[in-house]
Design a protein around this motif. Structure first.
Motif, mmCIF file in Angstrom:
data_model
loop_
_atom_site.group_PDB
_atom_site.id
_atom_site.type_symbol
_atom_site.label_atom_id
_atom_site.label_comp_id
_atom_site.label_asym_id
_atom_site.label_seq_id
_atom_site.Cartn_x
_atom_site.Cartn_y
_atom_site.Cartn_z
ATOM 1 N N GLY A 25 13.652 -17.708 8.475
ATOM 2 C CA GLY A 25 13.558 -17.403 7.045
ATOM 3 C C GLY A 25 13.975 -15.981 6.749
ATOM 4 O O GLY A 25 14.679 -15.719 5.768
ATOM 5 N N ARG A 26 13.567 -15.023 7.590
ATOM 6 C CA ARG A 26 13.958 -13.628 7.353
ATOM 7 C C ARG A 26 15.456 -13.443 7.598
ATOM 8 O O ARG A 26 16.132 -12.737 6.843
ATOM 9 C CB ARG A 26 13.201 -12.698 8.277
ATOM 10 N N LEU A 75 20.555 -21.212 12.869
ATOM 11 C CA LEU A 75 19.703 -22.020 11.988
ATOM 12 C C LEU A 75 19.623 -21.412 10.595
ATOM 13 O O LEU A 75 19.633 -22.138 9.580
ATOM 14 C CB LEU A 75 18.296 -22.126 12.601
ATOM 15 N N ALA A 76 19.549 -20.068 10.537
ATOM 16 C CA ALA A 76 19.484 -19.416 9.226
ATOM 17 C C ALA A 76 20.766 -19.658 8.441
ATOM 18 O O ALA A 76 20.734 -19.931 7.216
ATOM 19 C CB ALA A 76 19.239 -17.911 9.426
ATOM 20 N N LEU A 117 23.498 -25.381 3.807
ATOM 21 C CA LEU A 117 23.207 -26.776 3.459
ATOM 22 C C LEU A 117 21.943 -26.966 2.628
ATOM 23 O O LEU A 117 21.785 -28.014 1.992
ATOM 24 C CB LEU A 117 23.064 -27.601 4.741
ATOM 25 N N LEU A 118 21.037 -25.999 2.678
ATOM 26 C CA LEU A 118 19.753 -26.165 1.980
ATOM 27 C C LEU A 118 19.500 -24.974 1.067
ATOM 28 O O LEU A 118 18.526 -24.234 1.243
ATOM 29 C CB LEU A 118 18.623 -26.302 2.993
ATOM 30 N N PRO A 119 20.329 -24.755 0.103
ATOM 31 C CA PRO A 119 20.203 -23.537 -0.717
ATOM 32 C C PRO A 119 18.905 -23.478 -1.520
ATOM 33 O O PRO A 119 18.405 -22.412 -1.816
ATOM 34 C CB PRO A 119 21.431 -23.609 -1.628
ATOM 35 N N GLY A 120 18.331 -24.614 -1.861
ATOM 36 C CA GLY A 120 17.112 -24.596 -2.664
ATOM 37 C C GLY A 120 15.839 -24.699 -1.851
ATOM 38 O O GLY A 120 14.734 -24.704 -2.423
ATOM 39 N N GLU A 121 15.962 -24.767 -0.546
ATOM 40 C CA GLU A 121 14.784 -24.989 0.288
ATOM 41 C C GLU A 121 14.129 -23.655 0.668
ATOM 42 O O GLU A 121 14.766 -22.601 0.668
ATOM 43 C CB GLU A 121 15.196 -25.754 1.565
ATOM 44 N N LEU A 160 16.358 -28.772 8.897
ATOM 45 C CA LEU A 160 17.690 -29.063 9.432
ATOM 46 C C LEU A 160 17.710 -30.286 10.351
ATOM 47 O O LEU A 160 18.626 -31.109 10.249
ATOM 48 C CB LEU A 160 18.233 -27.826 10.150
ATOM 49 N N PRO A 161 16.722 -30.472 11.262
ATOM 50 C CA PRO A 161 16.737 -31.730 12.050
ATOM 51 C C PRO A 161 16.613 -32.968 11.165
ATOM 52 O O PRO A 161 17.223 -33.995 11.453
ATOM 53 C CB PRO A 161 15.528 -31.566 12.958
ATOM 54 N N LEU A 162 15.810 -32.862 10.105
ATOM 55 C CA LEU A 162 15.702 -34.001 9.192
ATOM 56 C C LEU A 162 17.038 -34.275 8.509
ATOM 57 O O LEU A 162 17.462 -35.428 8.349
ATOM 58 C CB LEU A 162 14.624 -33.721 8.135
#
Length: 832
Positions: free
Chosen positions: A55-56, A286-287, A293-297, A306-308
């Motif tokens: 996250g950071r 991962l970051a 791919l997950l801009p709103g997450e 990401l695995p999901l």
């Protein structure tokens, strides 16, 4: 994913940890492996690392790296820095940095203040772990249940785990091998899980870096910090994480308390940085995939999302277990370390005051639960306002407030308790003003106006007009800088506290105190260790044992009751030497007195025996005298009262009267001889021809032998010695006379050398001495033939007075042996 599946997985995993910890409890040698030690240090990597680093990195770029560069740089100094700390901890049984402050600066408010502040300062860090598990659970389950409900359940479960394996008893060593093994196991699980997630995402989605290069908004994530503020923040984070690694209570617990073998340090110095490198390898990919791919997450959930997204929920479930593993290890060990801090420096003194020290173990368990509930409360108050890393950094700044007092105290003799206390108080106040209270303000629990401060120069996140710094860097530099400056400055202008007085005490009293507080096992262990220690050393050892279990302040108070002041350091050695010398003389005097007492006791026993023998002798003499006197009186009365007796009767009575008178005379002579012998008259030794003396004795016994029809035989070897001739003759006559009286037909006298002695043997063919009479044949008045019974007794005493022996031999008939030392005073005079 079903919530029940997640709960089942969570419980099964905690059950597995329980079994690992239980298995490790009985194998302390396994936990002393250097690999287990290095893996236990990885408790540093928490849910912050597992979830928060991605996250950071997704928001701040490479600024997640300083959190791991700091410990890596610290590990370069690990053998030198930690070796010294291990030596101190082993000697004084330190369980925390607060114990060290008490040891270094003495009793006072410094150590309790440090203990209490660490509990408060680490609440954000503990709350971070609860938030991470709760967020992960709700994300994977898709539930909308309040986050706080899951966090509360997690807090209670982890508190139960810490209580089960951390507070089973009051242990002076504070070591928990099962817990250490479980922590090492969790380190492997979280490393494996994060590497697997990273590999799965890269294999499924490919390399994210080319795509990130095409996105200008992602470029800052790939570039180093820019400008003075950026470089300052980077360096500050490296220094902050390096100090935090040293002063986090859980790191002290696993690095110092649980393992005190210095040989583990070199391997840990490279194995632990390697671990940090491996666990951070997947973070940046991962970051970047998360941003792409997950801009709103929520960025803290990229490791799960990401695995999901890649279509494999079981990898996401494994990532969930890795996050749980990382959080569990941190919470359990940190909760245990904080409970020890609370009990040693805050609870024990209070319990001692109210005479409730016996309930300390219960209060330590309650302290774990109390800390976990406080962490949950902080999560409810301020946890929603910060990302995971932000919460952890607030705690990092808090623990670094111990660094000036501890490091200066470790390496600088000039550091004083006054300076350390002033620095710590200032650091705590500035930490609270710049970081802790602003977190509450951002959460709505304080007015937003608090963030502006009462004056522009007093703005909490910009003191003295500092601008351009992020809140963490600002709070760290201000609080730590002022703390360090005050500790140094006031120490330079304040005089050191006098060293506390040494104590000395009896080992038995110290062991009794340990048994009352820590139990019989601890007291027995102390008795084994205290063999050969002085009173001062034994008191120090007992204080260390008590200190590790109930805290140094309480241990000191208890010790005062069974010890006394020892001589000070100045002049200490001469006093000890003088005391040792005096003690040695006293022991020698006591030994001499004991020997004299034994001699007096033996002399007293001999006197008692002699007195008893005298009484017995008087009784025996009286008895022996009474018989002939009675006969003499009776015969005399008969002759007086019957003057008309026939002449024949008168002649017979007169003969009897003469015989009894002769017997009475012989008895008196023997008693006089006995009396002379008891008086120990001087011997009249002179050169003596023993063969001639034997011939003389045979000639004197010849009339009696002829009268009784006994043949006298001889086998005499010429021998000369220096002895009392008359007394030797008396002994020989006694033996020959007895033999003639009991012999049937012959008596034989032999004289021969035997070693350094001359051996006389008087043998007869009579019935010999009965077996039952042999033990007392040489006792006075023990007669087999109706005599006085003094002959053999006197003969034996005379033989002993001459330096020889008289004894009865085994065999047919009578066989008495008499020895004399062959002492030659003047060989020339006797020709030998």
């Amino acid at each position: 994913m079903s919530p029940w599946t997640l709960l089942l997985g969570l419980f099964l995993y905690l059950g597995l940890l329980f079994l690992v910890a239980l298995w490790g409890e009985g194998r302390p040698r396994l936990t002393q492996s250097p690999w287990v030690y290095a893996l236990s240090l990885a408790v540093y990597a928490t849910a912050w690392t597992f979830l928060g680093s991605a996250g950071r990195a997704a928001t701040e770029g490479a600024t997640f790296l300083p959190i791991y560069l700091g410990p890596t740089l610290t590990l370069l100094l690990w053998p030198w820095l930690h070796g010294r700390l291990l030596a101190l901890a082993k000697t004084h049984r330190l369980t925390s940095w607060a114990d060290f402050l008490h040891l270094r600066y003495g009793p006072g408010p410094l150590a309790p203040l440090a203990a209490g502040f660490l509990v408060v300062g680490l609440l954000p860090y503990l709350a971070l772990q609860l938030k991470a598990i709760a967020q992960a659970f709700l994300f994977l389950s898709g539930e909308k249940a309040p986050l706080a409900d899951v966090a509360l359940l997690t807090a209670l479960l982890l508190a139960l785990f810490a209580i089960l394996f951390g507070t089973r008893r009051l242990d002076p060593s504070e070591r928990h091998p099962g817990l250490v093994l479980a922590v090492a196991f969790e380190s492997l699980v979280k490393l494996f899980a994060l590497l697997l997630v990273g590999a799965f995402v890269l294999l499924s989605l490919g390399n994210p870096f080319p795509l990130a290069q095409a996105r200008p908004d992602l470029h800052p994530l790939l570039l180093p910090p820019e400008g003075l503020s950026g470089h300052l923040a980077w360096v500050s984070l490296v220094a902050l994480s390096a100090l935090a690694f040293l002063f986090l209570p859980r790191q002290f617990h696993v690095g110092v308390v649980e393992s005190q073998d210095p040989s583990h340090l070199p391997k840990a110095a490279w194995a632990f940085p390697l671990y940090l490198l491996l666990i951070n390898l997947p973070i940046l990919p991962l970051a970047l995939w998360g941003r792409l791919l997950l801009p709103g997450e929520n960025p803290d959930l990229y490791v799960l999302a990401l695995p999901l997204l890649a279509g494999n929920p079981w990898v996401a479930f494994l990532a969930f277990l890795g996050a749980v593993s990382a959080a569990t290890a941190m919470v359990v060990v940190e909760g245990l370390a904080l409970s020890i801090l609370l009990s040693n420096h805050l609870l024990s003194p209070l319990l001692l005051r109210y005479r409730a020290l016996g309930s300390l173990l219960l209060w330590r368990r309650l302290a774990i639960l109390f800390v976990m509930l406080l962490a949950y409360l902080y999560f409810r108050l301020a946890g929603e306002a910060y990302a995971l890393v932000g919460m952890g950094l607030i705690s990092f700044v808090a623990v670094t407030q111990l660094a000036p007092a501890a490091l200066l105290g470790l390496y600088w003799k000039g550091a004083t308790g006054t300076g350390a206390l002033a620095g710590l108080v200032a650091g705590i106040l500035l930490w609270a003003y710049t970081l802790f209270l602003p977190a509450l303000a951002r959460s709505g629990w304080l007015p937003q106006a608090f963030l502006e401060g009462p004056h522009p120069l007093l703005r909490p996140e910009g003191l003295l007009g500092l601008k351009g710094l992020d809140p963490i860097t600002h709070g760290f530099l201000v609080s730590f800088g002022v703390n360090l400056a005050l500790t140094l400055g006031i120490s330079l202008f304040s005089r050191g506290r006098p060293q506390r007085e040494g104590r000395t005490g009896e080992v038995g009293a110290l062991a009794a105190l340990l048994e009352r507080v820590l139990g019989r096992e601890a007291a027995e262990g102390f008795l084994r260790e205290a063999q050969g220690l002085s009173g001062r050393e034994a008191a120090l050892r007992a204080e260390a044992l008590l200190s590790s279990a109930i805290g140094p302040a309480t241990a000191r108070l208890l010790l005062l009751s069974v010890t006394q002041k020892a001589p000070g350091e100045e002049g200490y050695t001469p006093l000890l030497e003088e005391a040792a010398r005096e003690s040695k003389e006293v022991r020698a005097y006591a030994q001499a007195l004991e020997a004299a007492r034994r001699e007096l006791a033996e002399a007293y026993e001999r006197l008692k025996a002699l007195d008893q023998a005298k009484d017995e002798l008087l009784w025996a003499v009286s008895h022996e005298l009474k018989t002939p006197l009675t006969a003499v009186r009776a015969l005399a009365e008969i002759l007086r009262d019957h003057p008309d007796l026939p002449e024949e009767e008168k002649g017979r009575f007169t003969a009897l009267l003469a015989k009894e008178t002769e017997r009475l005379s012989r008895l008196v002579e023997e008693i006089l001889a006995y009396a002379r012998l008891q008086a120990n008259p001087a011997l009249e030794k002179r050169p003596t021809d023993l063969k001639a003396l034997a011939e003389e004795a045979l000639s004197l016994a010849e009339p009696l032998a002829r009268e009784r029809g006994i043949r006298l035989e001889r086998a005499l070897t010429p021998l000369f010695t220096h002895t009392d001739r008359d007394r030797v003759l008396q002994v020989l006559l006694n033996l020959l006379t007895n033999a003639v009286r009991h012999a049937k037909s012959r008596v034989r006298l032999e004289l021969a050398p035997k070693g350094q002695e001359a051996l006389f043997r008087v043998l007869d063919d009579g019935p010999g001495v009965p077996a039952e009479a042999r033990p007392r044949i040489f006792e006075p008045f023990q007669s087999l033939s109706g005599g006085t019974g003094l002959g053999l007794y006197l003969a034996r005493r005379l033989a002993e007075a001459l330096g020889g022996r008289l004894y009865l031999e085994e065999g047919e008939g009578g066989a008495f042996a008499f020895t004399l030392p062959l002492e030659v005073a003047d060989a020339g005079s006797l020709g030998g």
